[in-house]
Design a protein around this motif. Sequence first.
Motif, PDB file in Angstrom:
ATOM      1  N   GLU A   1       0.859  -1.181   0.000  1.00  0.00           N
ATOM      2  CA  GLU A   1       0.000   0.000   0.000  1.00  0.00           C
ATOM      3  C   GLU A   1       0.890   1.224   0.000  1.00  0.00           C
ATOM      4  O   GLU A   1       1.786   1.349   0.838  1.00  0.00           O
ATOM      5  N   LYS A   2       0.674   2.110  -0.942  1.00  0.00           N
ATOM      6  CA  LYS A   2       1.478   3.331  -1.011  1.00  0.00           C
ATOM      7  C   LYS A   2       0.871   4.382  -0.092  1.00  0.00           C
ATOM      8  O   LYS A   2      -0.314   4.691  -0.177  1.00  0.00           O
ATOM      9  N   ARG A   3       1.703   4.906   0.791  1.00  0.00           N
ATOM     10  CA  ARG A   3       1.235   5.914   1.747  1.00  0.00           C
ATOM     11  C   ARG A   3       2.172   7.115   1.730  1.00  0.00           C
ATOM     12  O   ARG A   3       3.295   7.049   1.223  1.00  0.00           O
ATOM     13  N   THR A   4       1.696   8.199   2.339  1.00  0.00           N
ATOM     14  CA  THR A   4       2.488   9.430   2.405  1.00  0.00           C
ATOM     15  C   THR A   4       2.462   9.973   3.823  1.00  0.00           C
ATOM     16  O   THR A   4       1.408  10.016   4.478  1.00  0.00           O
ATOM     17  N   LEU A   5       3.613  10.383   4.304  1.00  0.00           N
ATOM     18  CA  LEU A   5       3.731  10.991   5.623  1.00  0.00           C
ATOM     19  C   LEU A   5       4.618  12.216   5.501  1.00  0.00           C
ATOM     20  O   LEU A   5       5.801  12.120   5.167  1.00  0.00           O
TER      21      LEU A   5
ATOM     22  N   GLU B   1       6.800   9.637   0.560  1.00  0.00           N
ATOM     23  CA  GLU B   1       6.077   8.439   0.160  1.00  0.00           C
ATOM     24  C   GLU B   1       6.817   7.195   0.641  1.00  0.00           C
ATOM     25  O   GLU B   1       8.050   7.155   0.655  1.00  0.00           O
ATOM     26  N   TYR B   2       6.036   6.193   1.040  1.00  0.00           N
ATOM     27  CA  TYR B   2       6.651   4.929   1.448  1.00  0.00           C
ATOM     28  C   TYR B   2       5.722   3.772   1.109  1.00  0.00           C
ATOM     29  O   TYR B   2       4.516   3.955   0.897  1.00  0.00           O
ATOM     30  N   ARG B   3       6.304   2.586   1.048  1.00  0.00           N
ATOM     31  CA  ARG B   3       5.520   1.381   0.831  1.00  0.00           C
ATOM     32  C   ARG B   3       5.296   0.676   2.164  1.00  0.00           C
ATOM     33  O   ARG B   3       6.222   0.562   2.976  1.00  0.00           O
ATOM     34  N   ALA B   4       4.066   0.197   2.365  1.00  0.00           N
ATOM     35  CA  ALA B   4       3.730  -0.560   3.567  1.00  0.00           C
ATOM     36  C   ALA B   4       3.306  -1.966   3.149  1.00  0.00           C
ATOM     37  O   ALA B   4       2.370  -2.133   2.373  1.00  0.00           O
ATOM     38  N   TYR B   5       4.015  -2.970   3.659  1.00  0.00           N
ATOM     39  CA  TYR B   5       3.679  -4.365   3.389  1.00  0.00           C
ATOM     40  C   TYR B   5       3.066  -4.968   4.653  1.00  0.00           C
ATOM     41  O   TYR B   5       3.745  -5.079   5.683  1.00  0.00           O
TER      42      TYR B   5
ATOM     43  N   ASP C   1       3.123  -3.621   9.837  1.00  0.00           N
ATOM     44  CA  ASP C   1       3.547  -3.357   8.466  1.00  0.00           C
ATOM     45  C   ASP C   1       5.058  -3.238   8.395  1.00  0.00           C
ATOM     46  O   ASP C   1       5.687  -2.645   9.283  1.00  0.00           O
ATOM     47  N   MET C   2       5.640  -3.800   7.344  1.00  0.00           N
ATOM     48  CA  MET C   2       7.032  -3.498   7.029  1.00  0.00           C
ATOM     49  C   MET C   2       7.031  -2.254   6.143  1.00  0.00           C
ATOM     50  O   MET C   2       6.311  -2.197   5.146  1.00  0.00           O
ATOM     51  N   VAL C   3       7.810  -1.265   6.524  1.00  0.00           N
ATOM     52  CA  VAL C   3       7.831   0.022   5.834  1.00  0.00           C
ATOM     53  C   VAL C   3       9.145   0.178   5.082  1.00  0.00           C
ATOM     54  O   VAL C   3      10.228  -0.045   5.645  1.00  0.00           O
ATOM     55  N   VAL C   4       9.063   0.551   3.816  1.00  0.00           N
ATOM     56  CA  VAL C   4      10.252   0.809   3.001  1.00  0.00           C
ATOM     57  C   VAL C   4      10.101   2.193   2.387  1.00  0.00           C
ATOM     58  O   VAL C   4       9.088   2.503   1.751  1.00  0.00           O
ATOM     59  N   ALA C   5      11.116   3.033   2.577  1.00  0.00           N
ATOM     60  CA  ALA C   5      11.058   4.397   2.051  1.00  0.00           C
ATOM     61  C   ALA C   5      12.435   4.840   1.602  1.00  0.00           C
ATOM     62  O   ALA C   5      13.456   4.343   2.095  1.00  0.00           O
ATOM     63  N   THR C   6      12.461   5.764   0.656  1.00  0.00           N
ATOM     64  CA  THR C   6      13.714   6.429   0.276  1.00  0.00           C
ATOM     65  C   THR C   6      13.461   7.923   0.353  1.00  0.00           C
ATOM     66  O   THR C   6      12.488   8.431  -0.189  1.00  0.00           O
ATOM     67  N   ASN C   7      14.365   8.600   1.051  1.00  0.00           N
ATOM     68  CA  ASN C   7      14.176  10.030   1.266  1.00  0.00           C
ATOM     69  C   ASN C   7      15.518  10.653   1.609  1.00  0.00           C
ATOM     70  O   ASN C   7      16.272  10.106   2.425  1.00  0.00           O
ATOM     71  N   ALA C   8      15.828  11.793   1.002  1.00  0.00           N
ATOM     72  CA  ALA C   8      17.045  12.552   1.293  1.00  0.00           C
ATOM     73  C   ALA C   8      18.298  11.689   1.162  1.00  0.00           C
ATOM     74  O   ALA C   8      19.223  11.789   1.974  1.00  0.00           O
ATOM     75  N   GLY C   9      18.334  10.817   0.137  1.00  0.00           N
ATOM     76  CA  GLY C   9      19.513  10.004  -0.112  1.00  0.00           C
ATOM     77  C   GLY C   9      19.683   8.827   0.808  1.00  0.00           C
ATOM     78  O   GLY C   9      20.768   8.233   0.871  1.00  0.00           O
ATOM     79  N   LEU C  10      18.611   8.465   1.532  1.00  0.00           N
ATOM     80  CA  LEU C  10      18.691   7.348   2.469  1.00  0.00           C
ATOM     81  C   LEU C  10      17.574   6.337   2.209  1.00  0.00           C
ATOM     82  O   LEU C  10      16.427   6.711   1.931  1.00  0.00           O
ATOM     83  N   LEU C  11      17.930   5.067   2.296  1.00  0.00           N
ATOM     84  CA  LEU C  11      16.945   3.991   2.292  1.00  0.00           C
ATOM     85  C   LEU C  11      16.587   3.705   3.744  1.00  0.00           C
ATOM     86  O   LEU C  11      17.467   3.597   4.606  1.00  0.00           O
ATOM     87  N   THR C  12      15.281   3.597   4.034  1.00  0.00           N
ATOM     88  CA  THR C  12      14.837   3.269   5.385  1.00  0.00           C
ATOM     89  C   THR C  12      13.965   2.027   5.333  1.00  0.00           C
ATOM     90  O   THR C  12      13.028   1.949   4.537  1.00  0.00           O
ATOM     91  N   ILE C  13      14.277   1.054   6.184  1.00  0.00           N
ATOM     92  CA  ILE C  13      13.446  -0.136   6.360  1.00  0.00           C
ATOM     93  C   ILE C  13      13.125  -0.235   7.837  1.00  0.00           C
ATOM     94  O   ILE C  13      14.026  -0.279   8.686  1.00  0.00           O
ATOM     95  N   THR C  14      11.845  -0.254   8.164  1.00  0.00           N
ATOM     96  CA  THR C  14      11.436  -0.334   9.562  1.00  0.00           C
ATOM     97  C   THR C  14      10.077  -1.015   9.635  1.00  0.00           C
ATOM     98  O   THR C  14       9.587  -1.558   8.636  1.00  0.00           O
ATOM     99  N   PHE C  15       9.477  -0.999  10.798  1.00  0.00           N
ATOM    100  CA  PHE C  15       8.166  -1.608  10.997  1.00  0.00           C
ATOM    101  C   PHE C  15       7.253  -0.606  11.696  1.00  0.00           C
ATOM    102  O   PHE C  15       7.699   0.198  12.520  1.00  0.00           O
TER     103      PHE C  15
END
Length: 572
Positions: A149-153, A157-161, A173-187
């Motif tokens: 599911e594509k969400r915005t905060l 923008e990030y993907r929620a699995y 949800d597992m959250v995957v986002a890219t922002n400001a030159g960084l990949l973020t993976i969290t829950f």
Amino acid sequence: MKKLIIGAAVVAAGAAGYWYSQQQSGPNILDYIPADTAMLSVQTKPFPIKNYIDSAGGIYGDEYNQAVLAELQNETDPHAVFITSLLKAYLESMKDGATFVKTFGLPDEARSYFYMQGALPVFRMDIANPQAIWTLLDKAEADSGITHEKRTLRDVEYRAYRLTDETDDAAIDMVVATNAGLLTITFNTSINEPGLLESALGLVPYPQSIAKAKTIEKTIAKYGFKEEGISYIDHQQIVTALVTKDGNLLAKHVQKFFELVNEDPLAEMRSAECKNDLTGIVANWPRTVIGLDALNVTPKAMQMDFRTVLESNNSVIMSALQKMRGFIPNYTANIDQLVTSFGFGFNVNEMVPSLTAIWDDVLQVKYQCAPLAEMQNELSQQSPAMLGMATGMANGVQGMSIAIADFELGEDMNNPSLTSLDALITLSAENPAMLVNMIKPMVPQLANIQVPTDGSAVDLSGVLPIPAQVGVQPKLAVKGKHIVIYSGEKSLAMADKLASEPLTGNGMMLITFDYKKLFTPLLRYAEQYGEELPPEVIQLKDYDGQTSVDIDVTEQGVVVAAGMKMNNNKLN
């Protein structure tokens, strides 16, 4: 499924390898890491990922990768298929550094950050091409049928699995986002604090962060690590989560979980008695810290030295352990000249008094916490003084060491044999000649052997039952404060140098391995002999690397110093 687990461990080990080089002061990422994190691994000076993968040479063997991938084809669970799709991309990209960084969209050198927000892990890393990550995830979705599911905060923008079912009490949800030159993976979960995801994505800094606490700078200065950074596990934060309901963010998350399942297995641990006892114990053992002592990575070779320190503020136990340190010869550390070595330093004369001091310290504080009191009561029924009877015969012993300098295997596959062995065994003691005489009654073959005290050797070939096909000619000698049994010219040279080494307490344990010298002949011999070897073992056949592990005790705690070298002979 077995190889899936092994493969996942490979991925975790690869990521963990990056965590051993770390640091940065100032704003940015460190402002978004909570000071009360229970686990931290911060790498803020770019790590040379591309060169690291290239320098690994053959450690990621094709045989092993193909075996793992073949097993993964049998997975049917959608979540397992999703993971295996990513794992397949990982394994296939490990053939060289350029392919790896391109596959995952990474720069050749990157910083990474791993930490905990309460019970939720956060992984962040520099990324050069975000589209590469989305391409990998799109492929995994197509393979597994799982969708996001594509969400915005706050415009990010990030993907929620979704990882849970609709019927579960809480959504994860597992959250995957890219922002400001960084990949973020969290829950992210339905019971999170409102601003937790915002901090994980680097949008809202923590009022109490590790940047403000200067945790990294203080730890590096304390232990003299390289300034790339540190990793640590904070035992005090973990215990706080066990003995309180809201002492830190981790405690709050644990409590919310217990409320969901309507059960609190830690209720007894939260009593005033257990809280006081456990808090007192962990104050003496606050953290396990890891830092770098050396890092040199090129496409052809890699050297990484790091230390793990189990911090201790218990001066009684640390003093007792230090007194037990024994002697480890210099030759055990000469990894370039050896196949393998093992050194065990222990002062037998100090063993009983030191263990007694530790025993008395553990029993001194009378615990009121029921589980701890029960354990303490059981310990009080025993006594380390009984060890005195067992150690009496070894009075004055300071250590034992073994080294293999070289060996050769026979070429006759019908008659496996060891045609030559260059090795040294050392027993270090205050009075080695007396120790030899004490050993004689227990080894009848030595009864008539007279060992000169001038350092000259006695041939044991006709004394010990050694098969004729084994090319070993052992000799026994007393070299200074050391009894040695050796075979071979290299070992004789090492034994002669021992005579001038003073018997000092210089360590507790040292282990070294040269993988190429040890495994290449053994595995090739096994293959020729018809043995079927698993892929994960076969991949070591041509691996050119060295490893050393040194365990010791200092005023700061128990220290494990590890070193690793790798060479990529394909580029030489």
